[in-house]
Design an enzyme around this catalytic site. Structure first.
Site, PDB file in Angstrom:
ATOM      1  CG  ASP B 116      -0.224   0.025   2.527  1.00 54.33           C
ATOM      2  OD1 ASP B 116       1.020   0.242   2.540  1.00 54.33           O
ATOM      3  OD2 ASP B 116      -0.865  -0.168   3.563  1.00 54.33           O
ATOM      4  CG  ASP B 339      -6.089  -5.337   2.087  1.00 59.80           C
ATOM      5  OD1 ASP B 339      -6.702  -4.566   1.319  1.00 59.80           O
ATOM      6  OD2 ASP B 339      -5.691  -4.972   3.210  1.00 59.80           O
ATOM      7  CB  CYS B 377     -10.943 -26.543   8.386  1.00 56.34           C
ATOM      8  SG  CYS B 377      -9.388 -25.682   8.094  1.00 56.34           S
ATOM      9  CB  CYS B 379      -5.739 -25.531   8.152  1.00 60.84           C
ATOM     10  SG  CYS B 379      -6.271 -25.342   9.865  1.00 60.84           S
ATOM     11  CB  CYS B 382      -8.689 -28.240  11.356  1.00 63.37           C
ATOM     12  SG  CYS B 382      -9.413 -26.646  11.798  1.00 63.37           S
ATOM     13  CG  HIS B 408      -8.822 -22.341  11.569  1.00 61.74           C
ATOM     14  ND1 HIS B 408      -9.285 -23.420  10.854  1.00 61.74           N
ATOM     15  CD2 HIS B 408      -9.903 -21.539  11.768  1.00 61.74           C
ATOM     16  CE1 HIS B 408     -10.580 -23.290  10.640  1.00 61.74           C
ATOM     17  NE2 HIS B 408     -10.982 -22.155  11.188  1.00 61.74           N
TER      18      HIS B 408
END
Lengths: 424, 424
Positions: B116, B339, B377, B379, B382, B408
């Site tokens: 940015d 974002d 999930c 990930c 998890c 997560h």
């Protein structure tokens, strides 16, 4: 290579309750595969997998090695973690962990775990504790509540947590201590050791994971399904290695209890402590009460002389040691197991161990340094990041600094121990 | 599927400096592969790899997504990260990062990065800043030192950092603002946009990574070796994927500059801002000045009406948005890039997004909950840990709580966006 019998004859030890050999789950097995002078290379076969020795155990105080995920610990080759009973007893509580299947399942770590007795933490509370024959009353560092830990209480707690190796409750003699004080403290530790052993023998079936029945020992899958009863639980342990599963069959499902040798800095007391602890009978022996402020030369002398009195066929654990140089030195003297917060704590303070010496990553000289932390290291941190970046993360108080620094320091310690094993 | 020409004809845009097409490095390429109603699926081809759109960009404020290592971001499938110029300008400084080869190399992230302009952070300093025609003077939140950021200054900084996509310096109009104030602010943003564009065209060759010469575009290995001149540097980037390397050849090595549409909550001003920003000519367009306190319905209306005035063949970036529901909604309206700090910041506060709603992991009800955070999930968090363990880590203020929770939440956001892409 010395082969020990698979079944350890516990009923041969003095003071143990007499449990018929054929109905007793097998205890820790220790195989020595090579020796070199006084050092030895071996394997500790635990209910949760084999551990190559000499081994350095990272400290996972609150059921986590601070800042490092269990996947990363596996990647680093960690086979045995240390957990602190004192901290887990206070939070989340032993009952909670027991209900959740024990500390392995609780923290998603299907490999071996050792818990200390909580004694050392309690003794560190200085103003907050009081020692009697019965045990130690202390105030929690978290909320000031009063608690009491006895030999029976800490053994019960460690059975509830369910680590593979648990420790007898000892009094860590302060330094300096005169002969009289060191003897009194040693005697107390011996009395407590007997009480721990007695409680353990009477209650060891109460560990949170279900034991394989001897008759089922050949049915490996049955053993595991008893331990991890449903599929949703098994997903937490999907990374368990196959060779570890087979070890579970070999070694059974018993926890092992280690005794601790005390005796201050007095060689004669250490010898007596070792002999009388062995007489009580444990699965392994620890040397406690060192690194409490004494000169390094004294530590080494005491370790050396105590080792002479410990049985050659049992694992020897030197508690709370040490620097990278020290762990090499003690492994060469014949120590099989060591633990220390140094690599993890130093990492969080930006102090990093490398093949070319220590680095304090906070120093401005590293702000523009494009080199990796240690050119001779292949850990995730050294493979990817520059000193400049690590310095930036540390200066910016970023959590990733703690993660990357800890990964590197543990890698350095584990690599060091790997080299020691290869040299034996 | 709409195929755009590989070389974007920059010299056709009004106000751009005239650089002969054949000597100019290629800019960002945006390929749309499918559309569904107003939404579109595509790829952004950047000098550091392709990015599937619509994309959610995790925020890596200080050249790190707080608590998560770059390896884990790769494992999560992150292709584009956002860095904050304000923070990197203050620490470690643009000069330092430029000397170290740019922000990609500095942070060991060989994939795409967007920075940015620092405008939003500076405006958030409220009491510490002063806006003039020239730019913004402000006091550092770190040490109180005074700094000045102008359109030229922030563009210079972003060229020095070397992100793939950089942003024009804008004034984020506060909410509420009357028509007069919103217009004045929009006009200032437009004047600043022209100055950014002019500075960028005159200085874009100064990016820290060396450009491939057009004549060398077919020699992929040459391009990379220019960028990463020696082997010890390459080890930081060993995980770069091959398909990304080939993209470097396709898209050349130019940074892309995006303009930002302002105009408060006024549809007519938004239209005018969009049209006049397009007239200046940018590689992509962002919708700024939203999520500043206005009702959600207003945000949606402004996004919807502004999108109508943006070119269909350029990427559209909605800044600072949003919840999981919002990112789905805006992707469906045709937004390509978003974002937000929400997934990472919420994670550090124990607020976790799951397929069955939000969970505040600090609650006592999870202390004995053996289930994974989100059964749907896959990930790392998890797959391995229970809610009970995550609750324990959070209650114990363990750093690993930040790591696992952030992994997560990012996984949840990235999965959400993956599903949106598949649905188009």
């Amino acid at each position: 290579m010395i082969k020990l019998p698979i079944l350890v004859a516990k009923n041969a030890t003095k003071g143990g309750t007499s449990v018929p050999l054929e109905s007793e789950p097998m205890s820790l097995r220790f195989e020595i595969s090579a020796t070199n002078d006084r050092s030895r290379r071996g394997r500790l076969l635990t209910p949760h997998g084999p551990v190559q020795t000499p081994v350095f155990m990272p400290v996972g105080t609150q059921a986590t090695v601070k800042a490092v995920s269990q996947d990363m610990l596996e990647e680093l080759g960690v086979e045995l973690l240390l957990g602190n009973t004192y901290h887990l007893y206070l939070r989340p509580g032993v009952g909670q962990i027991r209900k959740l299947g024990g500390v392995h399942r609780f923290m998603g770590w299907p490999h071996a775990i050792l818990t200390d007795s909580g004694g050392f933490q309690v003794f560190s509370l200085s103003d907050l504790r009081k020692v009697t024959e019965d045990g130690v009353s202390f105030r929690s560092h978290l909320d000031g509540t009063t608690h009491f830990l006895s030999p029976e209480g800490t053994t019960e707690a460690q059975i509830g947590l369910g680590a593979d190796v648990i420790m007898a409750f000892d009094e860590c003699t302060e330094y300096p201590a005169d002969e009289q004080r060191a003897r009194a403290s040693m005697e107390l530790t011996l009395r407590w050791a007997e009480r721990c052993k007695k409680y353990f023998e009477e209650h060891k079936e109460e560990r949170p994971w279900i034991s394989c029945q001897p008759s089922a020992l050949s049915h490996q899958s049955d053993c595991r399904s008893l331990d991890f009863p449903d599929e949703s639980a098994n997903r937490f342990f999907s990374s368990a290695r196959d060779d570890r599963a087979s070890t579970a069959t070999l070694t059974g499902k018993a926890q092992a209890l280690f005794g601790i040798v005390q005796g201050g800095m007095d060689h004669a007391l250490r010898k007596e402590s070792a002999e009388r602890t062995i007489e009580i009978g444990f699965d392994g022996y620890a040397i406690g009460g060192l690194s409490v402020g004494e000169p390094r030369a004294v530590t080494r002398e005491i370790v050396e002389s105590t080792l002479e009195h410990l049985p050659k066929d049992k694992p020897c654990y030197l508690m709370g040691v040490g620097t990278p140089e020290e762990i090499v030195e003690y492994a060469k003297l014949g120590v099989d197991m060591m633990d220390c917060v140094l690599p993890t704590r130093a990492a969080r303070h930006g102090l990093l161990f490398t093949s070319e010496g220590k680095i304090s990553i906070k120093q401005a000289r590293y702000a523009g340094d494009e080199a990796p932390l240690d050119l001779n290291c292949s850990c995730r941190t050294c493979r990817r990041y520059s000193r400049a970046y690590l310095r930036h993360l540390y200066a910016s108080k970023e959590v990733l600094a703690q993660v990357l620094n800890t990964v590197h320091n543990l890698s350095f310690y584990l690599d060091t121990m790997r080299r020691v094993r290869h040299s034996i």
